[in-house]
Structures are given as structure tokens and as C-alpha cells.
Design an enzyme around this catalytic site. Structure first.
Site, PDB file in Angstrom:
ATOM      1  CG  ASP A 197      58.902  29.686  45.101  1.00  0.00           C
ATOM      2  OD1 ASP A 197      59.368  30.075  46.184  1.00  0.00           O
ATOM      3  OD2 ASP A 197      58.659  30.459  44.151  1.00  0.00           O
ATOM      4  CG  HIS A 198      59.548  27.500  52.088  1.00  0.00           C
ATOM      5  ND1 HIS A 198      58.276  27.640  52.609  1.00  0.00           N
ATOM      6  CD2 HIS A 198      60.239  26.771  53.013  1.00  0.00           C
ATOM      7  CE1 HIS A 198      58.200  27.047  53.776  1.00  0.00           C
ATOM      8  NE2 HIS A 198      59.376  26.510  54.054  1.00  0.00           N
ATOM      9  NE  ARG A 199      59.934  33.054  45.668  1.00  0.00           N
ATOM     10  CZ  ARG A 199      60.222  33.560  44.468  1.00  0.00           C
ATOM     11  NH1 ARG A 199      60.653  34.824  44.383  1.00  0.00           N
ATOM     12  NH2 ARG A 199      60.094  32.828  43.383  1.00  0.00           N
ATOM     13  CB  ALA A 200      54.221  29.946  46.063  1.00  0.00           C
TER      14      ALA A 200
ATOM     15  N   PRO B 206      63.711  30.222  46.964  1.00  0.00           N
ATOM     16  CG  PRO B 206      62.321  30.967  48.701  1.00  0.00           C
ATOM     17  CD  PRO B 206      62.731  31.291  47.296  1.00  0.00           C
TER      18      PRO B 206
END
Length: 420
Positions: free
Chosen positions: A392-395, A215
Site C-alpha cells: 500500500d503506497h499510502r503507508a 494504491p
């Protein structure tokens, strides 16, 4: 006793490759350490050394063969006077053939990753001309010729023993594409079919995975470059005009150092996301995108925050040259904790880059240009560059991405941290 020469694994993730050229022929004496073949992986073309000694009794896999599996026999080595075995167990190899119609795909180079082997796409056969005469050409010249639709057999090489080099292909004219005459009398040109190289297949697969599975979010900031450009001018003016001490610092060199220092100030972007945990790396290793004839590759400036601008400049120039020549070692382009992609030399105002997995961020650097800026209540003119961070929006969350970009802007607009 006859010995099989096996297809080597030139990187931890390599499962197959292209045997682009034999450097020895059948009947030649082979000594340990001799260069015997050139192997093309998804990232580079590398020379392979012999491990054993003997006579090259038979070449099992011909030049130009694609999809050669790692550890499959490619040749037979025999002792002096020994008969060459008639049969050798070998994995099937896909050779050059007409290309299927496929949609072209464009992407930047990403870090290698293990994946199922894709069906081998054909490449233009670099072995022999239509009249049977053997063509000697560098792997890079072969790839460019395939892309431009040039018949190597029609070229005269300028290299040693008439070997065709990159410059010979670049100076040649492409072959005219065949035309198909329609009933109405018009003759539209048929599309020229260029087989996808191993690198192009990996680029397409890896960055499709990145856009589908990672994402992305994007943050942009305008950065004034005048102070950095002034410092660059002072540093280059201090360089000796000739000799070993000569150096030339580029804006890209300074941006590599600035990015590394910003990552040291905001280490939350120097990370990698996994399903179980987020990995925080102690070293700051900057992957820099370098354009090569059939794609992009990302050689790495390791521990860039600890290097001087001169060290970064020398290393970046060396890595870029060897990347374009296909001479990088696997450890020089595998890994990295953060990437930069600079298209400022093309006059690009701004762009957003695709994340280079498994990294969590990449910075897109555009051109510096004169723009009107407001300082207080006054208009002024400054050299301004738009930099866009892909994360990376997850991190990484949005606030941290913005904080990192502000740290980068402060370093670039007050650039003396780059030299102290």
C-alpha cells in the site's frame, strides 16, 4: 413462557447469515448447551448452542434460508405443555430461487469489514429432494454439490445414518446442463448457474475495494533456496519416525518465519494506513491464504517471529485443516498484520497478490525451480524462487519495500536465523 430463539452474531461484523441446517426438529427437548443449528457466515459454517431450555415448538426459519438478519427470530422455544404461539415477529428471509445471470468474479480472501448488506443471492436449496425425501448432508457437501451441479437426492451418503459427506459429492458426476437447440440445428449447452456463496460475495466486494481504493505497487526479487532446502532436510531428518515428537517442516512454514523476522527487522511494513494516522503494530501476526471449496480464507499465525519452526508447522497444519472443514473460530481468521500467499505448489513462476485490507502488504511466493545464476564470472545452477511484494503506497514507500525484500532474501539465503 414462549421464548424466541434469535439468529446469533458469530463475529463482530456479521449482519446476516445462512441457516444451513437444523440439528433439532420440532418437538425435541432442548437443554442449555445443546447444538441446535448450523449457521453459515461469510467465512465459515459454525454450530450454534442453545442458551435456554424447553421444547422446540416451532421452526420459523427453514433450512437453507439465506439473508437471515442477526437477532431475528429463527425458532420458538416453549415449556412442557405450553401452546405454541401462532404468530412470531420475524425479519424477512430470502430463500433459494433461480440465480440471476451475473459475471463471475475471482479474488483471494480478505479480512472481514463492516459493509452494507448486499442483496442476498440464491443458493441451491439443501433441504429436500424433488420427491419430498429429506436429504442429510454436511454444509461442505452442500456447497460443493451446488458448485458442481450435483443433485444431492441422487447420492447415497457414506456418513453416519447415511449422511452425505464431501467425498460422496466429489466422487459423483455433475448433472448434465440443459441444451438449447438453435434454428441452425446446433445445440450449445446453456451455462450452468452457480449461486454466489456469502463468502464469494464478500471476496468480490472486499478485493474490488482493495484494487480501487488502495494504491498498489509491486517489487519482485529472486531468492536462492538451496540453503533453506538443505536446512529443512536436516530438520526433518531429525524428527522421530513416529510418536508425539514427530514433525515435518514445510517450505511454507519456513517462509512464514522468515517473513516474520524480516518484519521485525523492517517494522515499517507491519502497519495499517488510516486517514488520520498510520498504525504500527507491536505484534507480528501473519495471515496465510488457505484455499477452500468456495474461496480463500486467511487463518493467522500470531506472534510468528517468536514461535519456533515446529510450533509454526503444527499451528499452520491445524489451522489449514480446520479452515477447509469450516471449523475456524472468528478470532482465528480476523485480524493479522501482514499476509502471504503461496502458489509454489502449482508450479507458478511468479504472480502479484492483491493486498488484504486493512493490511499494508502481502507477499506472493512462487515455485522454486532450477535456474542459471551468475556468481562472479562463473555460471552456476541454483534453486531460485521469485517473490513479489505488493504494498500500500499510502503507508509504505518504494525504498522501504525494496529494503524489506532484501532483508527477507538475506534471511532465506542464510536460514540459520530461523532456528536460533
Amino acid at each position: 413462557m414462549a421464548t424466541n430463539i434469535l439468529m446469533p452474531a458469530l463475529s463482530p461484523t456479521m449482519t446476516e447469515g445462512t441457516l444451513s441446517r437444523w440439528l433439532k426438529k420440532e418437538g425435541d427437548t432442548v437443554k442449555s448447551g445443546d447444538l441446535i443449528a448450523e449457521i453459515e457466515t461469510d467465512k465459515a459454517t459454525m454450530e450454534v448452542e442453545a442458551v435456554d431450555e424447553g421444547i422446540l415448538g416451532r421452526i420459523v426459519v427453514p433450512e437453507g434460508s439465506e439473508g437471515v438478519k442477526v437477532n431475528s427470530p429463527i425458532a420458538i422455544l416453549v415449556e412442557e405443555g405450553e401452546a405454541v404461539p401462532d404468530v412470531v415477529e420475524s425479519a424477512p428471509v430470502q430463500k433459494a430461487a433461480p440465480a440471476p445471470e451475473t459475471a463471475s468474479q475471482t479474488a483471494v480472501q480478505s479480512a472481514p469489514a463492516q459493509a452494507p448488506a448486499a442483496p442476498a443471492q440464491p443458493q441451491a436449496a439443501p433441504v429436500a429432494a424433488s420427491h419430498g425425501k429429506r436429504v442429510f448432508a454436511s454444509p461442505l457437501a452442500r456447497r460443493i454439490a451446488a458448485q458442481k451441479g450435483i443433485d444431492l437426492a441422487a447420492l447415497k451418503g457414506s456418513g453416519p445414518n447415511g449422511r452425505i459427506l464431501r467425498r460422496d459429492v466429489e466422487n459423483a458426476k455433475p448433472v448434465e446442463a440443459p441444451a438449447t437447440v438453435t434454428a441452425g440445428g446446433s445445440a450449445p449447452a446453456e451455462a450452468r448457474r452457480v449461486p454466489n456463496s456469502s463468502m464469494r460475495k464478500v471476496i468480490a466486494r472486499r478485493l474490488s475495494e482493495s484494487k480501487q481504493n488502495v494504491p498498489h505497487f509491486y517489487v519482485s526479487v529472486d531468492i536462492e533456496l538451496d540453503a533453506l532446502l538443505a536446512l529443512r532436510g536436516q530438520l526433518n531428518a531429525a524428527s522421530p519416525s513416529e510418536g508425539e515428537g514427530q514433525f515435518k517442516i514445510s517450505v511454507n512454514d519456513m517462509m512464514i518465519k522468515a517473513v516474520a523476522l524480516a518484519l521485525r527487522d523492517c517494522p515499517g511494513l507491519n502497519v495499517q494506513f488510516t486517514e488520520a494516522e498510520t498504525l504500527h503494530f507491536p505484534d507480528i501476526d501473519i495471515s496465510m491464504a488457505v484455499s477452500i471449496p468456495d474461496g480463500l480464507i486467511t487463518p493467522i499465525i500470531r506472534q510468528a517471529d517468536r514461535k519456533t519452526l515446529r510450533e509454526i508447522s503444527e499451528q499452520a497444519r491445524d489451522l489449514a485443516k480446520r479452515a477447509r472443514d469450516g471449523k475456524l473460530k472468528p478470532e482465528e481468521f480476523q485480524g493479522g498484520t501482514f499476509s502471504i500467499s503461496n502458489m509454489g505448489m502449482f508450479g507458478v513462476r511468479e504472480f502479484a497478490a492483491i493486498i488484504n485490507p486493512p493490511q499494508a502488504g502481502i507477499l506472493a511466493i512462487a515455485a522454486g525451480e532450477k535456474r542459471a545464476v551468475v556468481r562472479g564470472d562463473q555460471l552456476a545452477v541454483a534453486t531460485v524462487m521469485t517473490a513479489t511484494l505488493s504494498v500500500d503506497h499510502r503507508a509504505v514507500d518504494g525504498a522501504l519495500g525494496a529494503k524489506w525484500l532484501n532483508a527477507l532474501r538475506d534471511i532465506v539465503q542464510n536460514p540459520y536465523r530461523l532456528v536460533i
